[in-house]
Every structure is written in structure tokens, then in C-alpha cells.
Design a protein around this motif. Structure first.
Motif, PDB file in Angstrom:
ATOM      1  N   SER A 218       0.006  20.985 -10.305  1.00  0.00           N
ATOM      2  CA  SER A 218       1.375  20.945  -9.796  1.00  0.00           C
ATOM      3  C   SER A 218       1.417  21.212  -8.297  1.00  0.00           C
ATOM      4  O   SER A 218       0.587  21.939  -7.754  1.00  0.00           O
ATOM      5  N   VAL A 219       2.410  20.615  -7.633  1.00  0.00           N
ATOM      6  CA  VAL A 219       2.643  20.872  -6.213  1.00  0.00           C
ATOM      7  C   VAL A 219       4.057  21.417  -6.043  1.00  0.00           C
ATOM      8  O   VAL A 219       4.965  21.088  -6.810  1.00  0.00           O
ATOM      9  N   LYS A 220       4.247  22.246  -5.031  1.00  0.00           N
ATOM     10  CA  LYS A 220       5.553  22.865  -4.822  1.00  0.00           C
ATOM     11  C   LYS A 220       6.558  21.906  -4.209  1.00  0.00           C
ATOM     12  O   LYS A 220       7.737  21.913  -4.560  1.00  0.00           O
ATOM     13  N   ASN A 221       6.113  21.098  -3.266  1.00  0.00           N
ATOM     14  CA  ASN A 221       7.029  20.234  -2.526  1.00  0.00           C
ATOM     15  C   ASN A 221       6.725  18.770  -2.789  1.00  0.00           C
ATOM     16  O   ASN A 221       5.575  18.339  -2.732  1.00  0.00           O
ATOM     17  N   THR A 222       7.760  17.999  -3.066  1.00  0.00           N
ATOM     18  CA  THR A 222       7.620  16.561  -3.244  1.00  0.00           C
ATOM     19  C   THR A 222       8.459  15.865  -2.180  1.00  0.00           C
ATOM     20  O   THR A 222       9.378  16.448  -1.609  1.00  0.00           O
TER      21      THR A 222
ATOM     22  N   GLU B 100      12.486  19.254  -8.093  1.00  0.00           N
ATOM     23  CA  GLU B 100      12.098  20.600  -8.500  1.00  0.00           C
ATOM     24  C   GLU B 100      11.832  20.659 -10.002  1.00  0.00           C
ATOM     25  O   GLU B 100      12.484  20.003 -10.793  1.00  0.00           O
ATOM     26  N   THR B 101      10.850  21.462 -10.372  1.00  0.00           N
ATOM     27  CA  THR B 101      10.521  21.625 -11.775  1.00  0.00           C
ATOM     28  C   THR B 101      11.473  22.600 -12.457  1.00  0.00           C
ATOM     29  O   THR B 101      12.045  23.491 -11.812  1.00  0.00           O
ATOM     30  N   GLU B 102      11.621  22.437 -13.743  1.00  0.00           N
ATOM     31  CA  GLU B 102      12.397  23.392 -14.549  1.00  0.00           C
ATOM     32  C   GLU B 102      11.548  24.586 -14.943  1.00  0.00           C
ATOM     33  O   GLU B 102      12.076  25.570 -15.478  1.00  0.00           O
ATOM     34  N   TYR B 103      10.248  24.528 -14.644  1.00  0.00           N
ATOM     35  CA  TYR B 103       9.331  25.571 -15.104  1.00  0.00           C
ATOM     36  C   TYR B 103       8.447  26.074 -13.956  1.00  0.00           C
ATOM     37  O   TYR B 103       7.228  25.915 -13.979  1.00  0.00           O
ATOM     38  N   PRO B 104       9.039  26.700 -12.946  1.00  0.00           N
ATOM     39  CA  PRO B 104       8.273  27.077 -11.750  1.00  0.00           C
ATOM     40  C   PRO B 104       7.295  28.228 -11.945  1.00  0.00           C
ATOM     41  O   PRO B 104       6.313  28.325 -11.212  1.00  0.00           O
TER      42      PRO B 104
ATOM     43  N   GLY C  38       5.873  16.502 -15.270  1.00  0.00           N
ATOM     44  CA  GLY C  38       5.593  15.498 -16.305  1.00  0.00           C
ATOM     45  C   GLY C  38       4.445  14.632 -15.851  1.00  0.00           C
ATOM     46  O   GLY C  38       3.302  14.816 -16.244  1.00  0.00           O
ATOM     47  N   ILE C  39       4.768  13.647 -15.015  1.00  0.00           N
ATOM     48  CA  ILE C  39       3.754  12.832 -14.342  1.00  0.00           C
ATOM     49  C   ILE C  39       4.154  12.723 -12.881  1.00  0.00           C
ATOM     50  O   ILE C  39       5.140  12.068 -12.529  1.00  0.00           O
ATOM     51  N   TYR C  40       3.425  13.397 -12.029  1.00  0.00           N
ATOM     52  CA  TYR C  40       3.654  13.293 -10.582  1.00  0.00           C
ATOM     53  C   TYR C  40       2.338  13.481  -9.818  1.00  0.00           C
ATOM     54  O   TYR C  40       1.746  12.527  -9.355  1.00  0.00           O
ATOM     55  N   SER C  41       1.873  14.713  -9.733  1.00  0.00           N
ATOM     56  CA  SER C  41       0.664  14.997  -8.952  1.00  0.00           C
ATOM     57  C   SER C  41      -0.618  14.999  -9.786  1.00  0.00           C
ATOM     58  O   SER C  41      -1.718  14.922  -9.226  1.00  0.00           O
TER      59      SER C  41
ATOM     60  N   ASP D  51      -0.158  13.327 -20.705  1.00  0.00           N
ATOM     61  CA  ASP D  51       1.085  12.581 -20.622  1.00  0.00           C
ATOM     62  C   ASP D  51       2.278  13.498 -20.904  1.00  0.00           C
ATOM     63  O   ASP D  51       2.335  14.151 -21.947  1.00  0.00           O
ATOM     64  N   GLY D  52       3.194  13.555 -19.970  1.00  0.00           N
ATOM     65  CA  GLY D  52       4.362  14.413 -20.124  1.00  0.00           C
ATOM     66  C   GLY D  52       4.191  15.794 -19.531  1.00  0.00           C
ATOM     67  O   GLY D  52       5.171  16.509 -19.307  1.00  0.00           O
ATOM     68  N   GLY D  53       2.933  16.197 -19.312  1.00  0.00           N
ATOM     69  CA  GLY D  53       2.647  17.448 -18.631  1.00  0.00           C
ATOM     70  C   GLY D  53       3.296  18.678 -19.233  1.00  0.00           C
ATOM     71  O   GLY D  53       3.541  18.759 -20.450  1.00  0.00           O
ATOM     72  N   LEU D  54       3.578  19.648 -18.374  1.00  0.00           N
ATOM     73  CA  LEU D  54       4.154  20.920 -18.821  1.00  0.00           C
ATOM     74  C   LEU D  54       5.505  20.753 -19.507  1.00  0.00           C
ATOM     75  O   LEU D  54       5.753  21.405 -20.539  1.00  0.00           O
TER      76      LEU D  54
END
Length: 276
Positions: free
Chosen positions: A26-30, A35-39, A94-97, A117-120
């Protein structure tokens, strides 16, 4: 790993495999400030794969630059990664970094890696085990990177390809950025796209943080008549290009490489041609 993408069910069934290493990429800044729902949480036993620091070249002026093989090796060993590890990477959007981490491992000659697939978000929605994020140390692994230069191209390669047209450049940015309908999010950058490149926004390959099913991916990607043409993947800074690269890896066997510097380089150098 037999496939570059694994499901939540696959990870649940293989969770206790002693060779399995789960990496949180995961990355903090996109670029879109998503923003993630699960920081503050991670999948249980996950190890943090720090794309922005440990797994980027800190000497480069460009973001997300591929690190030297020696630096990649050292960072992997600190995470306890071994030559025979089975790696699953995920991120908290989900799917980003996570596809970026997958690409880096392939560039460094390691094939036994897949993206969740779908990640955290998908893991949490299935009621599976998480834990608070915390800094941890691990026994050193014996991972060794073997750089695969054919998987990476630079601006000179892309410039040469504009004339020779031996490969197709796929641009993962939005169509609005591709066609210069909106300004670039980074101040001072030109708008437009690499001449002869094709717009294939990464967002068109995803649905609610997961890749589209293969038949739908084949339909979306197939519109561009890629056939067996070699493919070069580009985006804003080398991150979302990896999403499109992974999607193509799921449905075709074309030769694939990434223009790592992407628009972060091409968009600021006035001597490089652009199209609108």
C-alpha cells in the motif's frame, strides 16, 4: 505461482504455507488523492513492502523509479524473503499499487509472485483476520535479484519506437489526460501523450477494486487489436502502468515492457514529441 492473480479464497486456503510471504504494498498518497477505508490495519502476518522508499531509487528525481538490483536484494532480505518464497502482494485500495510490486519482482528475475485480487478491502469484507500495522523485523532472507533488462525501456527506446513502430505503447492514464482535456496533476508538466500511443485507462480494467473477469478483460483489451505486437506500458509515474501490464498478462502472451519514467519524464522534457 501458476497465475499472476490469486483470489481471497486461494489465500485463505494457503495461508499457513510455511513458504508463503504476504506483502502489503500500500501507498499513502495517490495521484487522485484516493484514500483507503482501512488505514491502520493489515492482513494478519503481512510485511510492509515500502514502494516509495525501500523499493524506489532514492537518488532519482523521478517518482517510483526502479531501484538498483543490489538495493532491491537488500530490502527483500530485510523482509525475510528467500529464493524459494511464495509471495502474494496486496494493497489497501483493492488493486492500485500491488501490481507495481508484482512488476518489480519480475523485473528482478523472481517469478513466484502473485497479486491478491481485491486486496485488503475484499479480505476485510470476507470477515478474515487482520491486525494493526506495526514496524517489525525479520530474520534475513537469501533472496537475490537478477535484473531483467528486456522488461524495462527508457525514453530513447520509446523515441526510437515512434519511428520504427515495432511496439505499441499503452497509456494507463485517464482519457482526459491522454487527450490533454485536463491539465496534468503535476505542476509544470505538458499535456498530451506519446505519439502513436494508445489510451487504455487502468480504471476500465477494474470493478470495485478488483480486476474484471477474464472474458471482460479480453473484450476491453481486445478492442485495440494488439495481436502479438510487443507492448510498452506507460502512465504518470510507473505505478498504474503496472495495472494494465498485469491485466494484459492475464489474457495475452505479447512481449511486455514498462517505460518506468513514464509521463513524469516525458511530460517535462520539452525536446520529446507529444501528440494531443
Amino acid at each position: 505461482m501458476e497465475e499472476p492473480l490469486v483470489s481471497i479464497e486461494w489465500l485463505r486456503e494457503n495461508f499457513t504455507d510455511p513458504k508463503l510471504i504476504l506483502l502489503d504494498a500500500s501507498v499513502k498518497n495517490t495521484i487522485k488523492n484516493i484514500e483507503t477505508e482501512y488505514p491502520g490495519i493489515q492482513i494478519k502476518n503481512a510485511r510492509f513492502f515500502d514502494i516509495k522508499k525501500s523499493f524506489s531509487d532514492q537518488e532519482s528525481d523521478l517518482p517510483n523509479t526502479i531501484p538498483a538490483p543490489k538495493a532491491f536484494t537488500e530490502a527483500c532480505r530485510k523482509l525475510g524473503i528467500n529464493k524459494d518464497s511464495k509471495i502474494v502482494v496486496y494493497d489497501n485500495l483493492g488493486i492500485y499499487s500491488s501490481p507495481r510490486a508484482w512488476c518489480l519482482f519480475h523485473i528482478m528475475g523472481f517469478q513466484n509472485v502473485a497479486v491478491l485480487d481485491g486486496g485488503l478491502p475484499a479480505w476485510v469484507k470476507n470477515g478474515l483476520r487482520t491486525e494493526p500495522k506495526e514496524v517489525k523485523t525479520y530474520p534475513n532472507g537469501n533472496f537475490t535479484a537478477t535484473y531483467q533488462s528486456h522488461l524495462v525501456v527508457d525514453k530513447d527506446d520509446v523515441l526510437k519506437n515512434i519511428a520504427e513502430k515495432k511496439a505499441l505503447v499503452l497509456d494507463a492514464r485517464s482519457k482526459a489526460r491522454f487527450y490533454a482535456e485536463v491539465p496534468e496533476p503535476r505542476t509544470g508538466y505538458r499535456s498530451g501523450h506519446i505519439p502513436n500511443s494508445i489510451s487504455l485507462p487502468y480504471s476500465t480494467l477494474l470493478n470495485e477494486g478488483m480486476f474484471l473477469p477474464k472474458p471482460e478483460l479480453e473484450k476491453v483489451i481486445g478492442k485495440h487489436n494488439l495481436e502479438e505486437t510487443p507492448l510498452i506500458f506507460s502512465c504518470g509515474s510507473g505505478m498504474t502502468a503496472c495495472i494494465v501490464l498485469l491485466a494484459c498478462a492475464l489474457v495475452n502472451t505479447n512481449e511486455k515492457s514498462i517505460y518506468d519514467a513514464s509521463w513524469a519524464e516525458w511530460g517535462q522534457e520539452n525536446g520529446l514529441p507529444i501528440s494531443i
